[in-house]
Design a protein around this motif. Structure first.
Motif, PDB file in Angstrom:
ATOM      1  N   MET A   1      19.295 -48.527 -29.621  1.00 33.45           N
ATOM      2  CA  MET A   1      20.731 -48.568 -29.515  1.00 33.45           C
ATOM      3  C   MET A   1      21.167 -50.007 -29.779  1.00 33.45           C
ATOM      4  SD  MET A   1      23.114 -47.718 -26.198  1.00 33.45           S
ATOM      5  CE  MET A   1      21.721 -47.136 -25.357  1.00 33.45           C
ATOM      6  N   ASN A   2      22.147 -50.182 -30.649  1.00 31.12           N
ATOM      7  CA  ASN A   2      22.650 -51.503 -30.988  1.00 31.12           C
ATOM      8  C   ASN A   2      23.843 -51.834 -30.099  1.00 31.12           C
ATOM      9  OD1 ASN A   2      20.761 -51.863 -33.026  1.00 31.12           O
ATOM     10  ND2 ASN A   2      22.005 -50.754 -34.495  1.00 31.12           N
ATOM     11  N   LEU A   3      23.668 -52.820 -29.221  1.00 35.79           N
ATOM     12  CA  LEU A   3      24.686 -53.258 -28.286  1.00 35.79           C
ATOM     13  C   LEU A   3      25.163 -54.647 -28.683  1.00 35.79           C
ATOM     14  CD1 LEU A   3      22.722 -52.353 -25.053  1.00 35.79           C
ATOM     15  CD2 LEU A   3      24.539 -51.008 -26.060  1.00 35.79           C
ATOM     16  N   THR A   4      26.219 -55.118 -28.020  1.00 36.88           N
ATOM     17  CA  THR A   4      26.603 -56.500 -28.231  1.00 36.88           C
ATOM     18  C   THR A   4      25.538 -57.393 -27.598  1.00 36.88           C
ATOM     19  OG1 THR A   4      27.884 -56.636 -26.201  1.00 36.88           O
ATOM     20  CG2 THR A   4      29.074 -55.961 -28.192  1.00 36.88           C
ATOM     21  N   TYR A   5      25.489 -58.628 -28.068  1.00 38.03           N
ATOM     22  CA  TYR A   5      24.497 -59.558 -27.530  1.00 38.03           C
ATOM     23  C   TYR A   5      24.693 -59.751 -26.020  1.00 38.03           C
ATOM     24  CZ  TYR A   5      22.653 -60.951 -32.067  1.00 38.03           C
ATOM     25  OH  TYR A   5      22.021 -60.961 -33.283  1.00 38.03           O
ATOM     26  N   ARG A   6      25.943 -59.778 -25.571  1.00 40.24           N
ATOM     27  CA  ARG A   6      26.233 -59.984 -24.149  1.00 40.24           C
ATOM     28  C   ARG A   6      25.656 -58.841 -23.308  1.00 40.24           C
ATOM     29  NH1 ARG A   6      31.587 -59.517 -24.154  1.00 40.24           N
ATOM     30  NH2 ARG A   6      31.797 -61.596 -24.974  1.00 40.24           N
ATOM     31  N   THR A   7      25.931 -57.599 -23.715  1.00 38.40           N
ATOM     32  CA  THR A   7      25.443 -56.440 -22.972  1.00 38.40           C
ATOM     33  C   THR A   7      23.920 -56.368 -22.995  1.00 38.40           C
ATOM     34  OG1 THR A   7      27.450 -55.280 -23.609  1.00 38.40           O
ATOM     35  CG2 THR A   7      25.663 -53.942 -22.737  1.00 38.40           C
ATOM     36  N   ASN A   8      23.337 -56.624 -24.150  1.00 38.53           N
ATOM     37  CA  ASN A   8      21.884 -56.604 -24.287  1.00 38.53           C
ATOM     38  C   ASN A   8      21.250 -57.663 -23.392  1.00 38.53           C
ATOM     39  OD1 ASN A   8      19.391 -55.915 -25.271  1.00 38.53           O
ATOM     40  ND2 ASN A   8      19.637 -56.948 -27.223  1.00 38.53           N
ATOM     41  N   PHE A   9      21.834 -58.869 -23.347  1.00 38.75           N
ATOM     42  CA  PHE A   9      21.319 -59.938 -22.503  1.00 38.75           C
ATOM     43  C   PHE A   9      21.402 -59.563 -21.025  1.00 38.75           C
ATOM     44  CE2 PHE A   9      22.063 -63.837 -20.047  1.00 38.75           C
ATOM     45  CZ  PHE A   9      20.872 -64.494 -20.304  1.00 38.75           C
ATOM     46  N   LEU A  10      22.520 -59.009 -20.613  1.00 34.26           N
ATOM     47  CA  LEU A  10      22.682 -58.634 -19.206  1.00 34.26           C
ATOM     48  C   LEU A  10      21.697 -57.541 -18.793  1.00 34.26           C
ATOM     49  CD1 LEU A  10      26.561 -58.746 -18.853  1.00 34.26           C
ATOM     50  CD2 LEU A  10      24.888 -60.374 -17.953  1.00 34.26           C
ATOM     51  N   LEU A  11      21.466 -56.581 -19.682  1.00 37.46           N
ATOM     52  CA  LEU A  11      20.495 -55.526 -19.370  1.00 37.46           C
ATOM     53  C   LEU A  11      19.080 -56.085 -19.283  1.00 37.46           C
ATOM     54  CD1 LEU A  11      21.823 -52.590 -21.573  1.00 37.46           C
ATOM     55  CD2 LEU A  11      21.911 -52.776 -19.090  1.00 37.46           C
ATOM     56  N   LYS A  12      18.732 -56.989 -20.202  1.00 38.43           N
ATOM     57  CA  LYS A  12      17.383 -57.554 -20.195  1.00 38.43           C
ATOM     58  C   LYS A  12      17.148 -58.500 -19.028  1.00 38.43           C
ATOM     59  CE  LYS A  12      16.211 -57.106 -25.037  1.00 38.43           C
ATOM     60  NZ  LYS A  12      15.829 -57.799 -26.269  1.00 38.43           N
ATOM     61  N   MET A  13      18.194 -59.134 -18.512  1.00 37.19           N
ATOM     62  CA  MET A  13      18.027 -60.025 -17.368  1.00 37.19           C
ATOM     63  C   MET A  13      17.742 -59.236 -16.085  1.00 37.19           C
ATOM     64  SD  MET A  13      17.789 -63.109 -18.039  1.00 37.19           S
ATOM     65  CE  MET A  13      17.886 -63.865 -16.436  1.00 37.19           C
ATOM     66  N   GLY A  14      17.901 -57.931 -16.127  1.00 38.91           N
ATOM     67  CA  GLY A  14      17.555 -57.100 -14.980  1.00 38.91           C
ATOM     68  C   GLY A  14      16.054 -57.061 -14.734  1.00 38.91           C
ATOM     69  N   ILE A  15      15.254 -57.244 -15.769  1.00 44.15           N
ATOM     70  CA  ILE A  15      13.799 -57.204 -15.622  1.00 44.15           C
ATOM     71  C   ILE A  15      13.302 -58.323 -14.703  1.00 44.15           C
ATOM     72  CG2 ILE A  15      11.604 -57.414 -16.870  1.00 44.15           C
ATOM     73  CD1 ILE A  15      13.015 -55.995 -19.232  1.00 44.15           C
ATOM     74  N   PRO A  16      13.676 -59.611 -14.943  1.00 44.73           N
ATOM     75  CA  PRO A  16      13.222 -60.639 -13.997  1.00 44.73           C
ATOM     76  C   PRO A  16      13.787 -60.453 -12.591  1.00 44.73           C
ATOM     77  CG  PRO A  16      14.035 -61.668 -15.997  1.00 44.73           C
ATOM     78  CD  PRO A  16      14.317 -60.211 -16.096  1.00 44.73           C
TER      79      PRO A  16
END
Length: 133
Positions: free
Chosen positions: A1-16
């Protein structure tokens, strides 16, 4: 799924964040802490790169053909590296006095494979495209 960079960053920061939660409230394992720190550094560098390029509101075309093939190649290399490391590690554990257990060997190998995959994938994705003509 292609998201905005902001949304993608926020989702990926959930991992740490999840890894830090697991470390402080569940397991207190050193491996979890190391994984959380490495993931934080990785996604922090990703956020700095987005900020430098000014891409926050733009759509991240993360899954085009080139990035998918680079991710598959990185996964292929990582798979063989994991098999090799597990084989060598198990032989060393059985034949020497290394103070390492099999669960620790597996955990460290998985952690190393994630880091190796990220490095190979990111290196290949940031190479410039070949000039045609």
């Amino acid at each position: 799924m292609n998201l905005t960079y902001r949304t993608n960053f926020l989702l990926k920061m959930g991992i740490p964040l999840i890894l830090f939660y697991l470390y402080f409230f569940q397991s207190s394992s050193t491996t979890t802490l190391v994984a959380a720190i490495i993931a934080t550094i990785h996604y922090g560098a990703y956020g700095i790169d987005i900020h430098k390029k000014g891409n926050w509101p733009k759509v991240n075309l993360e899954h085009d053909q080139r990035t998918r093939s680079n991710a598959h190649f990185a996964g292929y290399i990582t798979c063989w590296a994991m098999i090799f490391l597990l084989f060598i590690g198990s032989v060393l554990i059985l034949n020497t006095d290394i103070p390492l257990t099999f669960p620790n060997l597996i955990a460290y190998t998985i952690l190393a494979s994630f880091v190796l995959r990220w490095i190979i994938r990111d290196y290949l994705n940031f190479l410039p495209l070949a000039e045609e003509g």
